[in-house]
Design a protein around this motif. Structure first.
Motif, mmCIF file in Angstrom:
data_model
loop_
_atom_site.group_PDB
_atom_site.id
_atom_site.type_symbol
_atom_site.label_atom_id
_atom_site.label_comp_id
_atom_site.label_asym_id
_atom_site.label_seq_id
_atom_site.Cartn_x
_atom_site.Cartn_y
_atom_site.Cartn_z
ATOM 1 N N GLU A 157 0.840 -1.193 0.000
ATOM 2 C CA GLU A 157 0.000 0.000 0.000
ATOM 3 C C GLU A 157 0.877 1.246 0.000
ATOM 4 O OE1 GLU A 157 -3.866 -1.636 2.475
ATOM 5 O OE2 GLU A 157 -2.382 -0.467 3.559
ATOM 6 N N ALA A 158 0.380 2.299 -0.633
ATOM 7 C CA ALA A 158 1.025 3.608 -0.597
ATOM 8 C C ALA A 158 0.254 4.484 0.381
ATOM 9 C CB ALA A 158 1.034 4.246 -1.979
ATOM 10 N N VAL A 159 0.981 5.115 1.302
ATOM 11 C CA VAL A 159 0.384 5.975 2.317
ATOM 12 C C VAL A 159 1.040 7.351 2.205
ATOM 13 C CG1 VAL A 159 0.033 6.339 4.783
ATOM 14 C CG2 VAL A 159 0.036 4.019 3.870
ATOM 15 N N GLN A 160 0.220 8.365 1.984
ATOM 16 C CA GLN A 160 0.713 9.741 1.968
ATOM 17 C C GLN A 160 0.674 10.260 3.401
ATOM 18 O OE1 GLN A 160 1.636 11.015 -1.068
ATOM 19 N NE2 GLN A 160 0.973 9.102 -1.980
ATOM 20 N N ASP A 161 1.762 10.875 3.854
ATOM 21 C CA ASP A 161 1.753 11.468 5.189
ATOM 22 C C ASP A 161 0.825 12.679 5.155
ATOM 23 O OD1 ASP A 161 2.298 12.975 7.548
ATOM 24 O OD2 ASP A 161 4.282 12.067 7.677
ATOM 25 N N VAL A 182 2.824 15.924 6.242
ATOM 26 C CA VAL A 182 4.091 16.233 5.576
ATOM 27 C C VAL A 182 3.899 15.972 4.088
ATOM 28 C CG1 VAL A 182 6.568 15.775 5.442
ATOM 29 C CG2 VAL A 182 5.393 15.569 7.646
ATOM 30 N N LYS A 183 3.578 17.024 3.342
ATOM 31 C CA LYS A 183 3.403 16.875 1.897
ATOM 32 C C LYS A 183 4.737 16.513 1.271
ATOM 33 C CE LYS A 183 -0.411 20.091 1.415
ATOM 34 N NZ LYS A 183 -0.858 21.354 0.838
ATOM 35 N N GLY A 184 4.675 15.648 0.270
ATOM 36 C CA GLY A 184 5.887 15.272 -0.442
ATOM 37 C C GLY A 184 6.556 14.017 0.083
ATOM 38 N N VAL A 185 5.953 13.348 1.072
ATOM 39 C CA VAL A 185 6.493 12.089 1.590
ATOM 40 C C VAL A 185 5.454 10.989 1.375
ATOM 41 C CG1 VAL A 185 7.242 10.803 3.634
ATOM 42 C CG2 VAL A 185 7.986 13.163 3.302
ATOM 43 N N THR A 186 5.895 9.907 0.755
ATOM 44 C CA THR A 186 5.051 8.737 0.551
ATOM 45 C C THR A 186 5.731 7.535 1.185
ATOM 46 O OG1 THR A 186 4.255 9.600 -1.549
ATOM 47 C CG2 THR A 186 3.925 7.244 -1.165
ATOM 48 N N CYS A 187 4.975 6.756 1.941
ATOM 49 C CA CYS A 187 5.483 5.515 2.528
ATOM 50 C C CYS A 187 4.812 4.349 1.815
ATOM 51 C CB CYS A 187 5.176 5.452 4.018
ATOM 52 S SG CYS A 187 6.017 6.710 4.992
ATOM 53 N N HIS A 188 5.603 3.336 1.499
ATOM 54 C CA HIS A 188 5.067 2.089 0.954
ATOM 55 C C HIS A 188 5.157 1.049 2.058
ATOM 56 C CE1 HIS A 188 5.732 4.274 -2.799
ATOM 57 N NE2 HIS A 188 4.658 3.594 -3.179
ATOM 58 N N SER A 228 6.550 -4.286 6.610
ATOM 59 C CA SER A 228 7.773 -3.623 6.184
ATOM 60 C C SER A 228 7.388 -2.259 5.640
ATOM 61 C CB SER A 228 8.459 -4.462 5.100
ATOM 62 O OG SER A 228 9.646 -3.820 4.669
ATOM 63 N N ILE A 229 8.275 -1.270 5.801
ATOM 64 C CA ILE A 229 7.961 0.080 5.350
ATOM 65 C C ILE A 229 9.182 0.695 4.682
ATOM 66 C CG2 ILE A 229 8.602 1.198 7.526
ATOM 67 C CD1 ILE A 229 6.146 3.046 7.080
ATOM 68 N N SER A 230 8.915 1.503 3.670
ATOM 69 C CA SER A 230 9.946 2.294 3.008
ATOM 70 C C SER A 230 9.325 3.637 2.657
ATOM 71 C CB SER A 230 10.440 1.583 1.748
ATOM 72 O OG SER A 230 11.450 2.350 1.126
ATOM 73 N N CYS A 231 9.937 4.723 3.121
ATOM 74 C CA CYS A 231 9.399 6.067 2.901
ATOM 75 C C CYS A 231 10.412 6.887 2.112
ATOM 76 C CB CYS A 231 9.100 6.755 4.224
ATOM 77 S SG CYS A 231 7.912 5.868 5.258
ATOM 78 N N ARG A 232 9.907 7.683 1.178
ATOM 79 C CA ARG A 232 10.770 8.506 0.337
ATOM 80 C C ARG A 232 10.116 9.848 0.067
ATOM 81 N NH1 ARG A 232 13.487 4.976 1.697
ATOM 82 N NH2 ARG A 232 14.711 3.517 0.490
ATOM 83 N N GLN A 233 10.960 10.802 -0.297
ATOM 84 C CA GLN A 233 10.475 12.088 -0.769
ATOM 85 C C GLN A 233 9.954 11.878 -2.184
ATOM 86 O OE1 GLN A 233 13.303 15.300 -0.630
ATOM 87 N NE2 GLN A 233 11.969 16.685 -1.771
ATOM 88 N N THR A 234 8.695 12.254 -2.414
ATOM 89 C CA THR A 234 8.086 12.069 -3.732
ATOM 90 C C THR A 234 7.627 13.397 -4.325
ATOM 91 O OG1 THR A 234 5.987 11.542 -2.642
ATOM 92 C CG2 THR A 234 7.377 9.677 -3.308
ATOM 93 N N GLY A 235 8.025 14.482 -3.707
ATOM 94 C CA GLY A 235 7.685 15.823 -4.169
ATOM 95 C C GLY A 235 8.305 16.831 -3.228
ATOM 96 N N PRO A 236 8.063 18.120 -3.460
ATOM 97 C CA PRO A 236 8.575 19.135 -2.539
ATOM 98 C C PRO A 236 8.004 18.909 -1.140
ATOM 99 C CG PRO A 236 7.704 20.148 -4.531
ATOM 100 C CD PRO A 236 7.322 18.705 -4.576
ATOM 101 N N ILE A 237 8.869 18.895 -0.145
ATOM 102 C CA ILE A 237 8.424 18.624 1.224
ATOM 103 C C ILE A 237 7.933 19.899 1.892
ATOM 104 C CG2 ILE A 237 9.170 17.923 3.536
ATOM 105 C CD1 ILE A 237 10.874 15.800 2.269
ATOM 106 N N GLU A 238 6.728 19.794 2.437
ATOM 107 C CA GLU A 238 6.127 20.867 3.224
ATOM 108 C C GLU A 238 5.657 20.260 4.535
ATOM 109 O OE1 GLU A 238 3.071 23.112 1.206
ATOM 110 O OE2 GLU A 238 4.018 22.689 -0.732
#
Length: 153
Positions: free
Chosen positions: A39-43, A46-52, A77-87
């Motif tokens: 699953e993809a989870v948007q924080d 915190v805009k711009g961070v997506t966790c899988h 298991s989790i992996s989070c990355r910046q997927t856009g400008p972070i706000e």
């Protein structure tokens, strides 16, 4: 159709879920109908961070064989990355962190959670996936970090 897909909307209404997850993958692992769900989870703060987030989901045949109808394993298991400008919005900055996502793994007792902790000294967001159980804590967890640094211009 699996147990979770049938009852997830009911649980979502009954619970206060901080973020919504989109299923982006489903890997069949055996002939019993057991799957690894991604699953993809948007924080939400915190805009711009997506966790899988990935976890094991038991199939109907496995539930029939083992008799434990209403519970899935705690593993995730989790992996989070910046997927856009972070706000960064108004996030909790204490050492307990803040719930980002919560999903039932049993009818009553077990919940899969994602928490965010802000490490101010290292300017990093830490995301931890873990099971929360009313009576039996679990050491099964996974962690991912997102550094907050500005690229030099």
């Amino acid at each position: 159709m699996t147990f979770k897909r049938i009852f997830a909307p009911v649980f979502a209404v009954a619970l206060s879920i901080p973020a919504y997850a989109d299923v982006v993958g489903n890997v069949d692992v055996d002939w019993l109908g057991n799957d690894i769900v991604v699953e993809a989870v948007q924080d939400p703060k915190v805009k711009g961070v997506t966790c899988h987030l990935s976890y094991f989901e038991r199939g109907l045949i496995d539930r029939l064989q083992k008799g434990n109808w209403f519970e899935d394993p705690s593993n995730s298991s989790i992996s989070c990355r910046q997927t856009g400008p972070i706000e960064i919005g108004d996030i909790n900055r204490d050492d307990e962190g803040e719930n980002v996502f919560s999903e039932r793994r049993s009818i009553i007792f077990k919940t899969l959670r994602v928490k965010r902790i802000f490490d101010a000294e290292n300017n990093t967001l830490i995301y931890i996936s873990h099971a929360r159980d009313v009576q039996n804590g679990s050491a099964k967890m996974s962690m991912s970090t997102v550094p907050l640094y500005q690229a030099s211009q």
